[in-house]
Design a protein around this motif. Sequence first.
Motif, PDB file in Angstrom:
ATOM      1  N   GLN A 261     -21.256 -31.090 -32.754  1.00  0.00           N
ATOM      2  CA  GLN A 261     -22.480 -30.839 -33.512  1.00  0.00           C
ATOM      3  C   GLN A 261     -22.634 -31.843 -34.648  1.00  0.00           C
ATOM      4  OE1 GLN A 261     -22.768 -27.337 -36.154  1.00  0.00           O
ATOM      5  NE2 GLN A 261     -24.641 -26.793 -35.034  1.00  0.00           N
ATOM      6  N   LEU A 262     -21.579 -32.057 -35.422  1.00  0.00           N
ATOM      7  CA  LEU A 262     -21.659 -33.006 -36.535  1.00  0.00           C
ATOM      8  C   LEU A 262     -21.852 -34.427 -36.027  1.00  0.00           C
ATOM      9  CD1 LEU A 262     -21.610 -33.584 -39.526  1.00  0.00           C
ATOM     10  CD2 LEU A 262     -19.100 -33.683 -39.423  1.00  0.00           C
ATOM     11  N   PHE A 263     -21.200 -34.773 -34.933  1.00  0.00           N
ATOM     12  CA  PHE A 263     -21.355 -36.101 -34.329  1.00  0.00           C
ATOM     13  C   PHE A 263     -22.826 -36.358 -34.029  1.00  0.00           C
ATOM     14  CE2 PHE A 263     -21.534 -38.388 -30.170  1.00  0.00           C
ATOM     15  CZ  PHE A 263     -21.162 -39.643 -30.619  1.00  0.00           C
ATOM     16  N   ALA A 264     -23.526 -35.387 -33.428  1.00  0.00           N
ATOM     17  CA  ALA A 264     -24.942 -35.557 -33.109  1.00  0.00           C
ATOM     18  C   ALA A 264     -25.785 -35.630 -34.377  1.00  0.00           C
ATOM     19  CB  ALA A 264     -25.414 -34.409 -32.220  1.00  0.00           C
ATOM     20  N   ARG A 265     -25.511 -34.794 -35.355  1.00  0.00           N
ATOM     21  CA  ARG A 265     -26.294 -34.772 -36.584  1.00  0.00           C
ATOM     22  C   ARG A 265     -26.204 -36.093 -37.343  1.00  0.00           C
ATOM     23  NH1 ARG A 265     -24.929 -28.877 -39.387  1.00  0.00           N
ATOM     24  NH2 ARG A 265     -26.223 -27.588 -37.991  1.00  0.00           N
ATOM     25  N   LEU A 266     -25.017 -36.684 -37.368  1.00  0.00           N
ATOM     26  CA  LEU A 266     -24.820 -37.926 -38.133  1.00  0.00           C
ATOM     27  C   LEU A 266     -25.625 -39.090 -37.582  1.00  0.00           C
ATOM     28  CD1 LEU A 266     -20.977 -37.678 -38.780  1.00  0.00           C
ATOM     29  CD2 LEU A 266     -22.778 -37.538 -40.507  1.00  0.00           C
ATOM     30  N   SER A 267     -26.124 -38.955 -36.371  1.00  0.00           N
ATOM     31  CA  SER A 267     -26.930 -40.043 -35.789  1.00  0.00           C
ATOM     32  C   SER A 267     -28.267 -40.191 -36.488  1.00  0.00           C
ATOM     33  CB  SER A 267     -27.160 -39.788 -34.298  1.00  0.00           C
ATOM     34  OG  SER A 267     -28.022 -38.671 -34.103  1.00  0.00           O
TER      35      SER A 267
ATOM     36  N   LEU B 232     -15.375 -34.678 -40.719  1.00  0.00           N
ATOM     37  CA  LEU B 232     -15.653 -36.114 -40.845  1.00  0.00           C
ATOM     38  C   LEU B 232     -14.394 -36.928 -40.577  1.00  0.00           C
ATOM     39  CD1 LEU B 232     -17.931 -36.185 -44.025  1.00  0.00           C
ATOM     40  CD2 LEU B 232     -18.597 -36.922 -41.722  1.00  0.00           C
ATOM     41  N   GLN B 233     -13.300 -36.499 -41.197  1.00  0.00           N
ATOM     42  CA  GLN B 233     -12.045 -37.222 -41.001  1.00  0.00           C
ATOM     43  C   GLN B 233     -11.615 -37.183 -39.540  1.00  0.00           C
ATOM     44  OE1 GLN B 233      -8.896 -36.138 -43.666  1.00  0.00           O
ATOM     45  NE2 GLN B 233      -7.331 -37.233 -42.503  1.00  0.00           N
ATOM     46  N   SER B 234     -11.799 -36.049 -38.896  1.00  0.00           N
ATOM     47  CA  SER B 234     -11.423 -35.930 -37.484  1.00  0.00           C
ATOM     48  C   SER B 234     -12.230 -36.886 -36.620  1.00  0.00           C
ATOM     49  CB  SER B 234     -11.624 -34.487 -37.013  1.00  0.00           C
ATOM     50  OG  SER B 234     -11.258 -34.352 -35.648  1.00  0.00           O
TER      51      SER B 234
ATOM     52  N   SER C 224     -12.251 -42.168 -33.578  1.00  0.00           N
ATOM     53  CA  SER C 224     -12.917 -43.456 -33.360  1.00  0.00           C
ATOM     54  C   SER C 224     -14.386 -43.339 -32.972  1.00  0.00           C
ATOM     55  CB  SER C 224     -12.174 -44.277 -32.294  1.00  0.00           C
ATOM     56  OG  SER C 224     -10.848 -44.503 -32.667  1.00  0.00           O
ATOM     57  N   LEU C 225     -15.007 -42.177 -33.207  1.00  0.00           N
ATOM     58  CA  LEU C 225     -16.436 -42.043 -32.971  1.00  0.00           C
ATOM     59  C   LEU C 225     -17.225 -42.292 -34.248  1.00  0.00           C
ATOM     60  CD1 LEU C 225     -16.460 -38.985 -30.581  1.00  0.00           C
ATOM     61  CD2 LEU C 225     -17.058 -41.335 -30.022  1.00  0.00           C
ATOM     62  N   LEU C 226     -16.550 -42.275 -35.362  1.00  0.00           N
ATOM     63  CA  LEU C 226     -17.144 -42.522 -36.666  1.00  0.00           C
ATOM     64  C   LEU C 226     -16.240 -43.493 -37.407  1.00  0.00           C
ATOM     65  CD1 LEU C 226     -19.535 -41.497 -38.481  1.00  0.00           C
ATOM     66  CD2 LEU C 226     -17.922 -39.841 -39.441  1.00  0.00           C
ATOM     67  N   ARG C 227     -16.836 -44.372 -38.179  1.00  0.00           N
ATOM     68  CA  ARG C 227     -16.035 -45.326 -38.958  1.00  0.00           C
ATOM     69  C   ARG C 227     -16.250 -45.091 -40.441  1.00  0.00           C
ATOM     70  NH1 ARG C 227     -14.768 -50.857 -35.861  1.00  0.00           N
ATOM     71  NH2 ARG C 227     -14.267 -49.899 -33.880  1.00  0.00           N
ATOM     72  N   HIS C 228     -15.262 -45.483 -41.226  1.00  0.00           N
ATOM     73  CA  HIS C 228     -15.348 -45.289 -42.672  1.00  0.00           C
ATOM     74  C   HIS C 228     -14.861 -46.545 -43.365  1.00  0.00           C
ATOM     75  CE1 HIS C 228     -13.905 -43.671 -46.668  1.00  0.00           C
ATOM     76  NE2 HIS C 228     -15.166 -43.286 -46.632  1.00  0.00           N
ATOM     77  N   THR C 229     -15.776 -47.234 -44.014  1.00  0.00           N
ATOM     78  CA  THR C 229     -15.438 -48.452 -44.763  1.00  0.00           C
ATOM     79  C   THR C 229     -16.285 -48.498 -46.024  1.00  0.00           C
ATOM     80  OG1 THR C 229     -17.030 -49.715 -43.433  1.00  0.00           O
ATOM     81  CG2 THR C 229     -14.731 -49.837 -42.772  1.00  0.00           C
TER      82      THR C 229
ATOM     83  N   PHE D 233     -19.691 -43.797 -44.198  1.00  0.00           N
ATOM     84  CA  PHE D 233     -19.438 -43.393 -42.825  1.00  0.00           C
ATOM     85  C   PHE D 233     -20.528 -44.008 -41.948  1.00  0.00           C
ATOM     86  CE2 PHE D 233     -17.599 -40.048 -45.447  1.00  0.00           C
ATOM     87  CZ  PHE D 233     -16.347 -39.873 -44.855  1.00  0.00           C
ATOM     88  N   TRP D 234     -20.119 -44.564 -40.815  1.00  0.00           N
ATOM     89  CA  TRP D 234     -21.114 -45.205 -39.954  1.00  0.00           C
ATOM     90  C   TRP D 234     -20.634 -45.232 -38.506  1.00  0.00           C
ATOM     91  CZ3 TRP D 234     -19.699 -49.989 -37.681  1.00  0.00           C
ATOM     92  CH2 TRP D 234     -18.521 -50.555 -38.194  1.00  0.00           C
ATOM     93  N   MET D 235     -21.575 -45.481 -37.599  1.00  0.00           N
ATOM     94  CA  MET D 235     -21.283 -45.559 -36.167  1.00  0.00           C
ATOM     95  C   MET D 235     -21.713 -46.921 -35.635  1.00  0.00           C
ATOM     96  SD  MET D 235     -22.795 -41.960 -34.687  1.00  0.00           S
ATOM     97  CE  MET D 235     -22.250 -40.355 -35.267  1.00  0.00           C
ATOM     98  N   LEU D 236     -20.987 -47.389 -34.623  1.00  0.00           N
ATOM     99  CA  LEU D 236     -21.501 -48.507 -33.852  1.00  0.00           C
ATOM    100  C   LEU D 236     -22.824 -48.070 -33.228  1.00  0.00           C
ATOM    101  CD1 LEU D 236     -18.259 -49.701 -32.038  1.00  0.00           C
ATOM    102  CD2 LEU D 236     -19.406 -50.850 -33.927  1.00  0.00           C
ATOM    103  N   GLU D 237     -23.781 -48.983 -33.135  1.00  0.00           N
ATOM    104  CA  GLU D 237     -25.097 -48.617 -32.619  1.00  0.00           C
ATOM    105  C   GLU D 237     -25.023 -48.081 -31.190  1.00  0.00           C
ATOM    106  OE1 GLU D 237     -28.361 -48.311 -33.823  1.00  0.00           O
ATOM    107  OE2 GLU D 237     -27.024 -48.195 -35.555  1.00  0.00           O
TER     108      GLU D 237
END
Length: 975
Positions: A578-584, A606-608, A613-618, A622-626
């Motif tokens: 659910q969070l993975f989809a929302r963050l998009s 978020l940490q999980s 490797s579905l979310l990055r943190h730098t 927090f961000w995703m590859l397109e």
Amino acid sequence: MKAERIDHLLALHAWVARNDQNWSGNEAGEAGVRELRARLESHPPNSNQGGTHPGAANEPSRALLVTTRARVPRRSLSRGELSTSPTALRKSGGCPQGVGSVRERRSTDTTRARATAERACVTDSHGVPGASINSGRCRFRARSGLPGLSEERPDLGKSTNRRDYVRVARLPSGTVTFLFTDIEGSTQLLHKLGRRYNEALAEHRRVLREAFTRHRGIEVDTQGDAFFVAFTRPEDALAAATHAQQALNDGPIRVRMGVHTGEPVVTDEGYVGIDVHRGARIAAAGHGGQVLLSQTTCELLGGDVELRDLGEHRLKDFAEPVWIFQLGSSRFPPLKTISNTNLPRPVSSFVGRDRELAEVASLLRAGARMVTLSGPGGSGKTRLAIETAAELVPKFPNGVFWVGLAPLRDAGLVLELAAQVLGAKGGLAEHIGERELLLLLDNFEQVVEAAPELSTLLSICPNLYLLVTSRELLRISGEVEYPVPPLASNEAVELFCARSHLESEETINELCRRLDDLPLAVELAAARTRVLSPAQILDRVGQRLDLLKGGRDAEARQQTLRATIEWSFELLSLGEQQLFARLSVFVGGCALEAAEAVCEADLDTLQSLVEKSLLRHTKDRFWMLETIREYASERLEDSSEAEGLHARHAEFFRALAVSANVRLTCSEQSPELLTGELDNLRAAMTWAASMRHHELALRIATALEMFWIYTNPGEAVRWIQTLLEDADVVSPELRADAFSVCGSTANPAGDDVLAERMYEQSLAIYEAIDDRGGMADLLMRLGHSALYRDDLDRAQTLATRSLEMCRNGAYPATEALSLGLLGETECRLGDEDRGMDLIAQSADLAGQTGFKWQRTRMLRRLADRALEHGDVIEAASLVQESLRLSHELGDRISVVFALARLSRLAAEEGQDQRAGRLWGAVEAEEENGALGAWYGERERFAPAILAHASPKFERGRAEGRVLSLEAAVREALTT
């Protein structure tokens, strides 16, 4: 004895007498000479029926010592015994096989030897020239290689007894050291040298035989370009190998050699036993110029031999690994064995990743015992791990082993599978013990529950190292994470071109960028070039999840980008999904506060997602590859949450834009709050406009006034004009504000006519609603428009009216701006002293109220005045302060103005290289576009700066063109 055979004895006696010194130190040769002389004494010359042989004084070119016709029974090898027949050696890759398993190929030497044996019988050689080893069928010969003797046998005539046949030579027995040699790449060398190959081959044989002879070697067998030589001492074998390699070093032929010591059985067939097999296999594992030794040989050598430990290697047909050493310290590629590595050998080439390969290898070399390569599917983790492991093969003497876990779902089977790969007969930990080895555990994410077992294994096995690839971190003690990044841009283009066989071009560069430079995506796109051009693929890149497909041999989870990401998605819990989809909903990522406010994210989830490797943190984002975000966005749009989530997103970024205070007349501005959020702001306006929430979209656009001016004023003009045209109902205050902001951004965008028209419409609305602050602001703005078109009287009038409305400190920012406007107008009207005094007042008021943008403009104007009066030091100080403030604001245009002024100041001071570097940095930033007002002012600076061009200036100019704007600012402020 027949007369002709005595003749040969006499000739040989004379030759030995003349060459006696050549036997010195050769035990077998000395024994042969003693026996020869003893037999000659029993057959003196006068016993020759024909008298003294006339050729006794001549050196024989083809001599055979013939004294008996003893009958030796023929014998065949039983099944399973190993033959040293040359044909058997060649057909088994340099290793002997059971006699019953091969058909012999007869070389010219073998055929000639067989014909000779049918005509004559020979005695035990003990190293005497020309002696032949009886294999029962004359399969090979043993030679001492004495100087001056040919390999050919004389035609002595037919034997008087057809049942005569050759006796076995007395080969070294007991503990024997074998030396095997073979030419590396003989077929390629034949093609390369052509007719010259025969000469090179002959010279190679001569050199080797000379080395064998010098060091007491007995040539057991040869065929083609391979030799098999026996020595009674391992030191002699090594000396012969060293001698031969040195002699061949400058020639075209490279020879690999293997040395092994054992206790073989000597039979009619020659040497038989596993030691022959082992020695040949060791030789076959090497490379040209390399000498390999078995552990048995090394243990018999003295301590003064330089050896390199190459570790344990599994050899074909051997159940247990063999420890191999190398003579000398030279570097060679990994041995060609099936031994200390079972690493897969990818069909395709490895492109790029030099930095990553070096970094991962360095971690393991530095002592990190567990390194996890993390990253999303398709990022190239497995390939990087394989290449790194291959690089580290020499470091781990007991092996580097790959354990593929992709098909596994039961975490309890991980160690069991690893044990099978290593061939452990008992438990895995007991098998590894203190062995120095590296295990590559590939695709660990779906069996991550087995991670604690790895921790236990590492604690029990002190020399075990683990290299793991996983989309999820294992989170155990000692784990060192290495996030695998996408390819560098140039590497992604190189990969695409290598797979598609196309030349690099801008379309390919853009395509790779749109694919996130993700190795799998790039490779799949390259595969599509069989039917689509790069431009056509780029047009369809929005369909990348299904457009890009792999070949039939690709794993199911990597057939398409969609399948690759679904593999990871299905491993998530429901909350994570659910969070993975929302963050998009975020474009370009977000800060933690945004994720919490918009998506109701919690830190643990978020940490999980980061660890999987579905979310990055730098850099606190927090961000995703397109590629991954596209999949997540699909999941969001298919849910019932999409509209509500987009609304929360747009409202969050409206509030953020307002809180930044980046309006022209706001003193305490905080543009840093908007750093990295432009894509989210655009997405919020786009969604609001698409849903006809025009007021929301306009409020975001107008709140960003100075942000647009700092970054891209032309974009603001387009946004506001489009939104105003489409808006149905907008409040007067918001419409007036929108017209005002459109004008303020049109000025630096270079459209002064549009700016003045927008200001007039805005002023009319403010007058209609009696907004004094708005009126004062618009009078000031219209005054600037009049100044830009040289209507100085109107500019003076409007500035004065604005100042009158700002008295008593009601609108300090507008007052500072109006003071600057009036000061510039007075200067142009000819009253420079009053004008500069007003500009200084504006700078002071802006400084007092924190109005950085206005202060930077006034400081630059004061610096120009100082330079006109020859005060270079004061001018430089003023410009540097202006540059610092502009950099803090992120105002690219003002930064460029400041750098241009500092370049001119350096040129005036004769600092040609510094002037060139700063001007080169300005030119580099010009290529990035969107500098608005700078383009109209450029000619004020360029001629004065370029008039000082010199070789030093041009060198500096070239250096400055490769500087980033950030680096140029640092340099300008520190020197």
